[in-house]
Scaffold this motif. Structure first.
Motif, PDB file in Angstrom:
ATOM      1  N   GLY A 107      -7.727  -5.622   2.358  1.00 24.77           N
ATOM      2  CA  GLY A 107      -7.249  -4.296   2.734  1.00 24.77           C
ATOM      3  C   GLY A 107      -5.926  -4.328   3.474  1.00 24.77           C
ATOM      4  O   GLY A 107      -5.134  -5.277   3.342  1.00 24.77           O
ATOM      5  N   GLY A 108      -5.678  -3.271   4.265  1.00 25.87           N
ATOM      6  CA  GLY A 108      -4.423  -3.167   5.015  1.00 25.87           C
ATOM      7  C   GLY A 108      -4.693  -3.151   6.510  1.00 25.87           C
ATOM      8  O   GLY A 108      -5.741  -3.617   6.959  1.00 25.87           O
ATOM      9  N   GLY A 109      -3.717  -2.615   7.244  1.00 23.61           N
ATOM     10  CA  GLY A 109      -3.869  -2.558   8.698  1.00 23.61           C
ATOM     11  C   GLY A 109      -3.427  -3.825   9.397  1.00 23.61           C
ATOM     12  O   GLY A 109      -3.562  -3.943  10.613  1.00 23.61           O
ATOM     13  N   HIS A 110      -2.900  -4.788   8.637  1.00 18.72           N
ATOM     14  CA  HIS A 110      -2.425  -6.049   9.226  1.00 18.72           C
ATOM     15  C   HIS A 110      -0.985  -5.822   9.677  1.00 18.72           C
ATOM     16  O   HIS A 110      -0.106  -5.636   8.835  1.00 18.72           O
ATOM     17  CB  HIS A 110      -2.455  -7.185   8.191  1.00 18.72           C
ATOM     18  N   GLU A 169      -3.304  -5.913   1.334  1.00 20.17           N
ATOM     19  CA  GLU A 169      -2.540  -4.730   0.917  1.00 20.17           C
ATOM     20  C   GLU A 169      -2.020  -3.957   2.127  1.00 20.17           C
ATOM     21  O   GLU A 169      -2.438  -2.838   2.373  1.00 20.17           O
ATOM     22  CB  GLU A 169      -3.379  -3.851  -0.013  1.00 20.17           C
ATOM     23  N   PRO A 170      -1.088  -4.550   2.862  1.00 21.77           N
ATOM     24  CA  PRO A 170      -0.518  -3.830   3.997  1.00 21.77           C
ATOM     25  C   PRO A 170       0.412  -2.714   3.539  1.00 21.77           C
ATOM     26  O   PRO A 170       1.076  -2.834   2.506  1.00 21.77           O
ATOM     27  CB  PRO A 170       0.274  -4.920   4.733  1.00 21.77           C
ATOM     28  N   GLY A 171       0.454  -1.654   4.303  1.00 22.80           N
ATOM     29  CA  GLY A 171       1.431  -0.592   4.055  1.00 22.80           C
ATOM     30  C   GLY A 171       2.497  -0.661   5.124  1.00 22.80           C
ATOM     31  O   GLY A 171       3.655  -0.963   4.880  1.00 22.80           O
ATOM     32  N   GLU A 172       2.054  -0.417   6.357  1.00 22.83           N
ATOM     33  CA  GLU A 172       2.990  -0.390   7.494  1.00 22.83           C
ATOM     34  C   GLU A 172       3.858  -1.635   7.552  1.00 22.83           C
ATOM     35  O   GLU A 172       5.064  -1.549   7.791  1.00 22.83           O
ATOM     36  CB  GLU A 172       2.204  -0.312   8.812  1.00 22.83           C
ATOM     37  N   LYS A 224       0.477   4.283   0.044  1.00 26.14           N
ATOM     38  CA  LYS A 224       0.191   5.453   0.880  1.00 26.14           C
ATOM     39  C   LYS A 224       1.102   5.475   2.105  1.00 26.14           C
ATOM     40  O   LYS A 224       1.400   6.513   2.643  1.00 26.14           O
ATOM     41  CB  LYS A 224      -1.280   5.471   1.300  1.00 26.14           C
ATOM     42  N   ALA A 225       1.551   4.287   2.551  1.00 27.54           N
ATOM     43  CA  ALA A 225       2.411   4.232   3.736  1.00 27.54           C
ATOM     44  C   ALA A 225       3.870   4.467   3.378  1.00 27.54           C
ATOM     45  O   ALA A 225       4.628   5.048   4.159  1.00 27.54           O
ATOM     46  CB  ALA A 225       2.276   2.871   4.410  1.00 27.54           C
ATOM     47  N   PHE A 253      -7.646   1.727  -5.374  1.00 27.31           N
ATOM     48  CA  PHE A 253      -8.944   2.044  -4.772  1.00 27.31           C
ATOM     49  C   PHE A 253      -8.940   3.523  -4.416  1.00 27.31           C
ATOM     50  O   PHE A 253      -7.995   4.016  -3.794  1.00 27.31           O
ATOM     51  CB  PHE A 253      -9.222   1.255  -3.472  1.00 27.31           C
ATOM     52  N   HIS A 274     -13.791  -5.825  -1.909  1.00 25.37           N
ATOM     53  CA  HIS A 274     -12.679  -5.200  -1.184  1.00 25.37           C
ATOM     54  C   HIS A 274     -13.212  -4.706   0.151  1.00 25.37           C
ATOM     55  O   HIS A 274     -14.281  -4.098   0.203  1.00 25.37           O
ATOM     56  CB  HIS A 274     -12.162  -4.016  -2.018  1.00 25.37           C
ATOM     57  N   ALA A 312       0.878  -1.186   0.000  1.00 26.46           N
ATOM     58  CA  ALA A 312       0.000   0.000   0.000  1.00 26.46           C
ATOM     59  C   ALA A 312       0.909   1.228   0.000  1.00 26.46           C
ATOM     60  O   ALA A 312       1.513   1.570   1.015  1.00 26.46           O
ATOM     61  CB  ALA A 312      -0.919  -0.006   1.204  1.00 26.46           C
TER      62      ALA A 312
HETATM   63  C1  LIG Z   1      -7.734   0.950   1.454  1.00 26.29           C
HETATM   64  C2  LIG Z   1      -6.472   0.833   2.231  1.00 26.29           C
HETATM   65  N1  LIG Z   1      -5.642  -0.184   1.980  1.00 26.29           N
HETATM   66  C3  LIG Z   1      -4.468  -0.328   2.649  1.00 26.29           C
HETATM   67  C4  LIG Z   1      -4.098   0.566   3.635  1.00 26.29           C
HETATM   68  C5  LIG Z   1      -2.771   0.375   4.334  1.00 26.29           C
HETATM   69  O1  LIG Z   1      -2.920   0.266   5.693  1.00 26.29           O
HETATM   70  P1  LIG Z   1      -1.667   0.000   6.653  1.00 26.29           P
HETATM   71  O2  LIG Z   1      -0.581   0.889   6.238  1.00 26.29           O
HETATM   72  O3  LIG Z   1      -2.190   0.331   8.005  1.00 26.29           O
HETATM   73  O4  LIG Z   1      -1.322  -1.447   6.500  1.00 26.29           O
HETATM   74  C6  LIG Z   1      -4.948   1.642   3.934  1.00 26.29           C
HETATM   75  C7  LIG Z   1      -4.584   2.610   4.987  1.00 26.29           C
HETATM   76  O5  LIG Z   1      -5.224   3.559   5.260  1.00 26.29           O
HETATM   77  C8  LIG Z   1      -6.163   1.786   3.212  1.00 26.29           C
HETATM   78  O6  LIG Z   1      -6.991   2.808   3.455  1.00 26.29           O
END
Ligand SMILES: Cc1ncc(COP(=O)(O)O)c(C=O)c1O
Length: 375
Positions: free
Chosen positions: A203-206, A236-239, A41-42, A81, A167, A39
């Protein structure tokens, strides 16, 4: 160069630690056949995308720019997304993405004429309305009134024409146990759609690469979804990709006193680690302890004019001095992707610490980066 020879402020990403995380994620892909996506964004340090691409299936984006970055710099599976796309973005995304997920049925229908002419796989984001986190409403897509995802009451009895994927993203820095509960709820409330779909994106947050994460349970959940519904499973983890894999090196420029010693750093919470103020949280600091745990307690702050630009109070065994270097840890994620030049603050350089400890400055920023974003 050695890390302490670099000009500060500088983000230093630790290649060895990144690889350690990637090996954990790669093993999950191998064990389960699930696809893991970065992901962006992270963490969007694209100079290491070729490295990341050696371990996991690809990347996911929050919009056209991130999707373009992954297309250009990683060249693997490319997902996107966004709560809404413009018409021109959709034309572009259909050329560079494999999967596009929509946040509403109106967006889905609005863009149908464009995506139907492409080979892109189409998903819809659902809102499971199943919250598993407390205290961080800003990061809870299942919070009351959330705009993220379609609620059960708004879905038709069957997946809309052309939609092959589901999703959902509901977690934030969480273990496999809340995922287990969430999947159970999704099965109860959205089971028909899981049977009709070809793929699901969890999604993410794992927090997969955090010590103590229950990987065995995660793999069980993935295999259950594959077996019960014949689904391709995406995460789709970011962290988790770059967790604990970066530092922000900063120098003490001055020390003033007002009820306690206040260190003025060349780094700023507001500009260089906005999550510290937004989340809020206290970033780990090398050789820094909780207030009063050690002899010298100081407030760490910045040279912006924002009174609240304070990183936190830390104690030290030795009193820090002007010109000392302080090292904030876990600074690869949600740091350089979120930074800004408020107050005309310089952006930290971006460096990579190679496996042998040698540091390479990948990108140096200067006055032109400040000026070019203004007019
Ligand atoms: C749609 C989606 N996917 C993936 C992530 C990535 O989450 P994380 O970085 O907590 O794993 C986010 C974080 O906001 C998200 O909104």
């Amino acid at each position: 160069m050695k890390a302490n020879e670099l000009q500060t402020p500088v983000y230093i990403v630790d290649e060895s630690k990144l690889i350690k995380n990637l090996e954990i994620l790669q093993k999950i892909e191998k064990d389960t056949n699930a696809h893991i996506l970065l992901a962006q964004k992270a963490f969007s340090m694209f100079s290491v995308y070729p490295l990341i691409g050696k371990y996991i299936s690809g990347a996911t984006a929050s919009g056209l720019y991130e999707a373009k970055l992954a297309y250009e710099e990683m060249g693997k599976e490319n997902h996107v997304f966004s709560p809404a796309y413009t018409d021109s973005e959709m034309v572009n995304l259909c050329q560079i993405c494999d999967h596009i997920s929509f946040n509403s049925l109106s967006q889905l229908e609005h863009h149908r004429i464009v995506f139907e002419k492409s080979n892109v796989k189409i998903g819809i984001r659902i809102n499971p309305e199943f919250s598993t986190q407390e205290g961080h409403e800003i990061y809870d897509p299942c919070a009351k009134g959330s705009r993220l995802g379609i609620c059960k009451k708004d879905l038709p009895p069957h997946l809309p024409k052309g939609v092959t994927g589901i999703h959902f993203h509901t977690l934030c820095e969480q273990g496999a146990e809340p995922l287990y509960e969430t999947v159970k709820s999704v099965e109860e409330n959205f089971g028909t759609y899981l049977h009709e779909a070809e793929w699901v994106n969890l999604g993410g947050g794992h927090h997969i690469t955090k010590e103590g994460y229950n990987i065995e349970l995660l793999e069980k959940i993935i295999k259950h979804l594959q077996k019960t519904y014949d689904l391709e499973v995406y995460l789709e983890p970011g962290e988790a990709i770059a967790l604990d894999a970066g530092y922000l090196y900063t120098k003490v420029l001055d020390i003033v006193d007002n009820t306690m010693p206040i260190l003025i750093l060349d780094a700023s919470a507001a500009c260089h680690m906005p999550d510290v103020l937004e989340m809020p949280y206290r970033p780990p600091l090398k050789d820094g302890f909780m207030p009063n745990e050690k002899k010298y307690t100081c407030r760490l702050s910045s040279r912006t004019c924002l009174a609240g630009d304070v990183i936190g109070d830390y104690s030290f065994e030795e009193m820090p001095r002007i010109d000392d270097t302080l090292i904030f840890e876990d600074m690869a994620i949600y740091s350089m992707v979120k930074n800004n030049t408020f107050n005309g603050m310089p952006l930290p350089d971006i460096a990579l610490m190679h496996v042998d400890g040698d540091c390479e400055v990948i990108r140096h920023f200067d006055y032109s980066d400040f000026k070019n974003r203004l007019s």
